[in-house]
Write an enzyme that holds these catalytic residues in place. Structure first.
Site, PDB file in Angstrom:
ATOM      1  N   THR A  15      -8.225  15.068  -1.138  1.00  0.00           N
ATOM      2  CA  THR A  15      -8.186  13.682  -0.391  1.00  0.00           C
ATOM      3  C   THR A  15      -7.718  14.032   1.081  1.00  0.00           C
ATOM      4  OG1 THR A  15      -5.526  14.293  -0.866  1.00  0.00           O
ATOM      5  CG2 THR A  15      -6.972  12.765  -2.612  1.00  0.00           C
ATOM      6  N   ASP A  72      -8.519  -1.357   2.617  1.00  0.00           N
ATOM      7  CA  ASP A  72      -7.851  -0.401   3.307  1.00  0.00           C
ATOM      8  C   ASP A  72      -7.821  -0.413   4.833  1.00  0.00           C
ATOM      9  OD1 ASP A  72      -8.236   3.001   2.462  1.00  0.00           O
ATOM     10  OD2 ASP A  72      -7.739   2.736   4.435  1.00  0.00           O
ATOM     11  N   TYR A 129       9.213  10.406   1.336  1.00  0.00           N
ATOM     12  CA  TYR A 129       8.108  10.262   0.488  1.00  0.00           C
ATOM     13  C   TYR A 129       8.486  10.096  -0.875  1.00  0.00           C
ATOM     14  CZ  TYR A 129       3.666  10.971  -1.636  1.00  0.00           C
ATOM     15  OH  TYR A 129       2.563  10.872  -2.381  1.00  0.00           O
ATOM     16  N   ASN A 181      -2.614   1.667  -4.763  1.00  0.00           N
ATOM     17  CA  ASN A 181      -2.624   3.126  -4.419  1.00  0.00           C
ATOM     18  C   ASN A 181      -2.379   3.585  -2.987  1.00  0.00           C
ATOM     19  OD1 ASN A 181      -4.097   6.048  -4.437  1.00  0.00           O
ATOM     20  ND2 ASN A 181      -5.298   4.520  -3.278  1.00  0.00           N
TER      21      ASN A 181
END
Ligand SMILES: [Zn+2]
Length: 657
Positions: free
Chosen positions: A590, A439, A554, A488
């Site tokens: 999230t 990350d 997106y 992801n």
């Protein structure tokens, strides 16, 4: 070697013999040259009350499998000493029967299984008994003329005990050897190929006798400095291929770790040291973790060929030495040596890698010293086989329990600092995988839950192709390969109609949500091809099948990812790599969502925030955990026949069905 006994610390134990026993045991356990990982054992004799409160003469002996370095009072099992002494009068006693009788002799049914050396501890009359596998002493007994060397060093202060299988046989043998012994006249027993016993009524004296005997052996040995050799880390491709082959022979996936240090370099450069190490481990106790010998990979030799050769030799050995009723152990190495491979250790999780690595580090200097003394001669083939297949040793491993479903597998999860990626990483850890979490957010360095397999947090910006490749490489370097990938990482940009989207914002959204997946996949493919039941899951979006207005960059990126996954499933199917995706929707727990955004969106559709959250056919709020469960299933062996699929995790969307 110096005594670590501290009179103040010992005084803090008061007059409690067990507290002093714990203290002295931990001092032994603190020194790797004496014992490692459950090796060695200690005891104290004391009068303790039984369940009726009546005094009993007891032996409190270390529980099997307990580590001296960390032992506590509960790690000692109280046994009726008179019963143990009666058992020693038997001519013969099967080991399983001995274990049952030891359990019957226990004063506390809740106490751990006692050490298999309990009978020997009971036999020695002194109050405190200490036993270690001290490297220096065992190295002397493993050299040619070991008995004479020990005699020369200690004179009559110690008694020599020729190699004997531990347990009942060893206790009986020592009983015979010491039947008429004046125990005051000797300080210790030296057990050929095995270790040292010392004793005394005073715990400090028993401990310090051990230290003195070991120190004398250390002084008698030549200095052990590794011959200089250049650093040449083994190629990662070789490691991954060896890991896969070793896992195949083991019948279960293994992690692989390269050991790098001066001794490891010297070992890689020395064919004679490698050959010595093949003769057997320092002390037979190590066979449990190291196997009967390391596999060797010659220069330029195919990994498959090398490990096939090892497996063939293992099977021949079992056919030669095995007895009816014994079940053959998997013909797979626990460690590997070679000029290019270096020194590699294998194991299903972080802990077993640590233990095997610690034991291997003790073998290298010991075998080199043995060679310098005229030839490394550990216990012979039959003795080593007896220990390896000794039911009581195998029982130690069984006590460690069943391996979790993903033990020995290596997973990489991108975007693992929060949200769906974090939930995936946590589930993979729970299932026993070794997980590399990647990350931009440095919070990724902290594991998302208890770690069994292993955790590696990598801070990297995956829109940089070099950083993506380095992150993948870090996982392979740490565990020897890569099997499972959760692609992801991504971010949900602020919404706007397409005519208002700046080209820079468009490019940024595609870089984050499409390019980064390409970079990670591209770097991972060669490793996945060498992986164990490899699988990829990319995290897409409900938008792929049911696009919404205002988020077209997106949607376009996720649609591109969807197509990438389908095409890659075609490209990688011949190598057995499955590639799938999940398509979640409105996962509110999230970072992409906050209360204000939820409220604004809900208003736009004329709904309450609660109605908006549950705005799907099942009227169920979708959580990152739900997505992670779907990802885990697609990665797992429960889903062996699915590739190229996209699985919705959206509570049911009428536009997408
Ligand atoms: Zn031992």
């Amino acid at each position: 070697m110096e005594s670590l006994w501290n009179p103040d610390e010992a005084a803090a134990c008061g007059a409690d013999p067990l507290a002093l026993r714990v203290y002295g045991s931990r001092l032994l356990g603190a020194v790797p040259e004496l014992v490692l990982h459950g090796g060695g054992n200690t005891s104290v004799k004391a009068v303790v009350p039984d369940r009726w409160g009546d005094p009993v003469e007891a032996l409190l002996v270390k529980g099997s499998g307990f580590d001296l370095a960390t032992i506590v009072a509960e790690g000692f099992t109280p046994l009726r000493r008179t019963e143990l002494l009666r058992m020693l009068e038997l001519e013969e006693l099967e080991d399983e029967e001995m274990v049952l009788r030891l359990r019957l002799a226990s004063l506390d049914p809740a106490a751990p299984a006692p050490s298999v050396e309990a009978l020997l501890h009971a036999w020695i009359p002194a109050r405190y008994v200490d036993h270690t596998h001290a490297d220096a002493v065992v190295t002397l007994t493993n050299a040619p003329g070991g008995r004479e060397r020990i005699r020369e060093l200690y004179g009559r202060r110690v008694l020599w005990v020729p190699w004997t299988l531990p347990g009942f046989a060893l206790a009986r043998r020592i009983r015979e050897l010491t039947r008429n012994l004046d125990w005051e006249s000797v300080e210790g027993l030296v057990l050929e190929h095995h270790g040292v016993f010392t004793w005394h009524d005073d715990p400090r004296e028993s401990y310090e006798r051990m230290i003195r005997l070991v120190d004398a052996a250390e002084q008698a040995l030549p200095a052990a400095a590794p011959p200089p050799a250049p650093a040449a880390p083994s190629p990662l491709e070789l490691r991954a291929a060896l890991r896969r082959e070793a896992s195949r022979h083991a019948g279960r996936p293994q992690l692989l770790r390269a050991l790098e240090g001066p001794w490891e370099r010297a070992c890689a450069a020395s064919a004679s040291l490698q050959a010595a190490l093949e003769r057997g481990p320092l002390t037979p106790d190590h066979v449990l973790r190291l196997g009967w010998k390391p596999a060797r990979v010659g220069a330029g030799q195919e990994p498959g060929e090398a490990l096939e050769g090892f497996a063939r030799e293992s099977r021949e050995r079992f056919a030669r030495l095995g007895r009816p009723g014994l079940r053959e152990l998997p013909p797979a190495p626990r460690w590997i040596l070679g000029p290019e491979a270096g020194v590699l250790v294998l194991g299903p999780d972080r802990r077993s890698l640590d233990i095997t690595a610690d034991l291997v580090r003790r073998q290298l200097p010991a075998a080199a010293l043995g060679e310098a003394l005229g030839g490394w001669r550990p216990v012979d083939e039959a003795g080593l086989f007896d220990i390896e297949y000794w039911s009581l040793e195998q029982a130690k491993l069984r006590r460690e329990g069943e391996a979790p479903p993903l033990a020995g597998r290596v997973a990489l999860v991108t975007g693992a600092a929060s949200g769906i990626g974090r939930a995936c990483a946590r589930l993979l850890l729970e299932q026993g995988a070794a997980v590399a979490g990647v990350d931009r957010d440095p919070r990724v360095e902290e594991a998302p839950g208890p770690v069994r397999g292993g955790w590696l947090g990598v801070v990297a910006d995956l829109t940089d192709p070099g950083a993506a490749a380095a992150a993948v490489r870090a996982a392979v370097e740490t565990w020897g390969g890569l099997d499972l990938l959760v692609s992801n990482a991504g971010a949900f940009p602020p919404g706007a109609p397409l005519e208002e989207v700046e080209p820079e914002a468009w490019r940024r959204t595609l870089a984050l949500n499409l390019d980064s997946h390409f970079f990670v996949l591209r770097a991972a493919i060669p490793w996945l091809r060498l992986g164990i039941r490899p699988a990829v899951v990319a995290v897409g979006s409900r938008n792929v099948l049911a696009p919404g207005p205002g988020v077209l960059p997106y949607s376009a990126a996720k649609a591109g990812l969807h197509q990438l996954v389908r095409g890659l499933a075609l490209e990688l199917a011949p190598d057995g790599v499955r590639v799938n995706s999940v398509h979640p929707d409105k996962v509110f727990d999230t970072g992409a969502w906050d209360e204000a955004t939820v409220a604004a969106r809900a208003r736009r559709y004329g709904l309450s925030p609660e109605e908006y959250r549950r705005g799907n056919l099942l009227r169920r709020e979708v959580r990152s955990e739900d997505v992670a469960r779907a990802v885990l299933w697609l990665l797992s062996d429960a889903c062996p026949a699915t590739t190229g699929a996209g699985l919705p995790v959206d509570g049911g969307d009428p536009r997408a069905i």
